[in-house]
Design a protein around this motif. Structure first.
Motif, PDB file in Angstrom:
ATOM      1  N   PRO A  19     -20.094 -12.396 -11.384  1.00  0.00           N
ATOM      2  CA  PRO A  19     -18.678 -12.133 -11.142  1.00  0.00           C
ATOM      3  C   PRO A  19     -17.937 -11.753 -12.431  1.00  0.00           C
ATOM      4  CG  PRO A  19     -19.351 -14.211 -10.131  1.00  0.00           C
ATOM      5  CD  PRO A  19     -20.472 -13.760 -11.013  1.00  0.00           C
ATOM      6  N   CYS A  20     -16.891 -10.964 -12.260  1.00  0.00           N
ATOM      7  CA  CYS A  20     -16.061 -10.533 -13.389  1.00  0.00           C
ATOM      8  C   CYS A  20     -14.607 -10.584 -12.935  1.00  0.00           C
ATOM      9  CB  CYS A  20     -16.459  -9.114 -13.797  1.00  0.00           C
ATOM     10  SG  CYS A  20     -15.478  -8.415 -15.129  1.00  0.00           S
ATOM     11  N   ALA A  21     -13.736 -11.172 -13.765  1.00  0.00           N
ATOM     12  CA  ALA A  21     -12.324 -11.329 -13.401  1.00  0.00           C
ATOM     13  C   ALA A  21     -11.582  -9.997 -13.354  1.00  0.00           C
ATOM     14  CB  ALA A  21     -11.636 -12.272 -14.378  1.00  0.00           C
ATOM     15  N   ASP A  22     -11.941  -9.070 -14.233  1.00  0.00           N
ATOM     16  CA  ASP A  22     -11.182  -7.825 -14.299  1.00  0.00           C
ATOM     17  C   ASP A  22     -12.045  -6.567 -14.240  1.00  0.00           C
ATOM     18  OD1 ASP A  22     -12.321  -8.128 -16.759  1.00  0.00           O
ATOM     19  OD2 ASP A  22     -10.473  -7.919 -17.898  1.00  0.00           O
ATOM     20  N   CYS A  23     -13.191  -6.667 -13.567  1.00  0.00           N
ATOM     21  CA  CYS A  23     -14.021  -5.485 -13.300  1.00  0.00           C
ATOM     22  C   CYS A  23     -14.796  -5.761 -12.015  1.00  0.00           C
ATOM     23  CB  CYS A  23     -14.949  -5.163 -14.476  1.00  0.00           C
ATOM     24  SG  CYS A  23     -16.282  -6.350 -14.775  1.00  0.00           S
ATOM     25  N   SER A  24     -15.601  -4.797 -11.572  1.00  0.00           N
ATOM     26  CA  SER A  24     -16.284  -4.990 -10.291  1.00  0.00           C
ATOM     27  C   SER A  24     -17.569  -5.807 -10.377  1.00  0.00           C
ATOM     28  CB  SER A  24     -16.532  -3.645  -9.597  1.00  0.00           C
ATOM     29  OG  SER A  24     -16.904  -2.651 -10.497  1.00  0.00           O
ATOM     30  N   GLY A  25     -17.905  -6.299 -11.541  1.00  0.00           N
ATOM     31  CA  GLY A  25     -19.079  -7.155 -11.702  1.00  0.00           C
ATOM     32  C   GLY A  25     -19.743  -6.904 -13.037  1.00  0.00           C
ATOM     33  N   ILE A  26     -20.613  -7.826 -13.426  1.00  0.00           N
ATOM     34  CA  ILE A  26     -21.353  -7.688 -14.677  1.00  0.00           C
ATOM     35  C   ILE A  26     -22.831  -7.614 -14.322  1.00  0.00           C
ATOM     36  CG2 ILE A  26     -21.838  -8.669 -16.954  1.00  0.00           C
ATOM     37  CD1 ILE A  26     -19.253 -10.403 -16.510  1.00  0.00           C
ATOM     38  N   ARG A  47     -16.257  -0.035 -16.505  1.00  0.00           N
ATOM     39  CA  ARG A  47     -15.596  -0.033 -17.812  1.00  0.00           C
ATOM     40  C   ARG A  47     -16.275   0.944 -18.755  1.00  0.00           C
ATOM     41  NH1 ARG A  47     -14.612  -5.996 -19.942  1.00  0.00           N
ATOM     42  NH2 ARG A  47     -13.074  -6.684 -18.452  1.00  0.00           N
ATOM     43  N   LYS A  48     -15.455   1.714 -19.447  1.00  0.00           N
ATOM     44  CA  LYS A  48     -15.993   2.588 -20.483  1.00  0.00           C
ATOM     45  C   LYS A  48     -16.419   1.690 -21.650  1.00  0.00           C
ATOM     46  CE  LYS A  48     -14.789   6.504 -23.337  1.00  0.00           C
ATOM     47  NZ  LYS A  48     -13.730   7.308 -23.907  1.00  0.00           N
ATOM     48  N   ASP A  49     -17.534   1.998 -22.267  1.00  0.00           N
ATOM     49  CA  ASP A  49     -18.061   1.184 -23.373  1.00  0.00           C
ATOM     50  C   ASP A  49     -18.246  -0.281 -22.956  1.00  0.00           C
ATOM     51  OD1 ASP A  49     -17.975   3.426 -25.071  1.00  0.00           O
ATOM     52  OD2 ASP A  49     -15.879   3.035 -25.537  1.00  0.00           O
ATOM     53  N   GLY A  50     -18.683  -0.499 -21.720  1.00  0.00           N
ATOM     54  CA  GLY A  50     -18.800  -1.849 -21.210  1.00  0.00           C
ATOM     55  C   GLY A  50     -20.203  -2.417 -21.232  1.00  0.00           C
TER      56      GLY A  50
END
Length: 109
Positions: A19-26, A47-50
């Protein structure tokens, strides 16, 4: 290898999306090597450069906890060894008790 380390005696990879608070997942890949080193790749989806990669050493704590140690910071991350997977945990092997608990599991590849 002794009994508790048998699962780690050969190279093993685990994958999943945490889970990720501010993206669609890690999207996470944890590679455990037979020489007590690990490689961890975390891709923050959308995320760019994520993409982040780290490597370090691991220890087996007790009978079923993998302790990842990041050499540069000394930071420790813990995963509990389950049947065919690992789950993000605390240092005692306690798993997340929320309804999101199943989302903190990486499956063996």
């Amino acid at each position: 290898c002794d009994r508790r380390q048998r699962q780690m005696c050969k190279e093993t990879a685990y994958e999943g999306t945490l889970p990720c608070a501010d993206c669609s997942g890690i999207r996470t890949t944890l590679k455990i090597n037979s020489d007590t080193t690990y490689e961890l790749r975390s891709e923050y989806l959308g995320r760019k450069d994520g993409v982040f990669e780290e490597s370090g050493i691991y220890n087996i704590v007790g009978e079923n906890i993998i302790e990842l140690v990041t050499p540069s910071s000394g930071e420790k991350t813990f995963y509990k060894i389950l049947d065919g997977s690992v789950a993000l945990s605390d240092s005692l092997g306690t798993l997340n008790g929320s309804e999101l608990a199943e989302h903190y599991i990486l499956k063996r590849q």
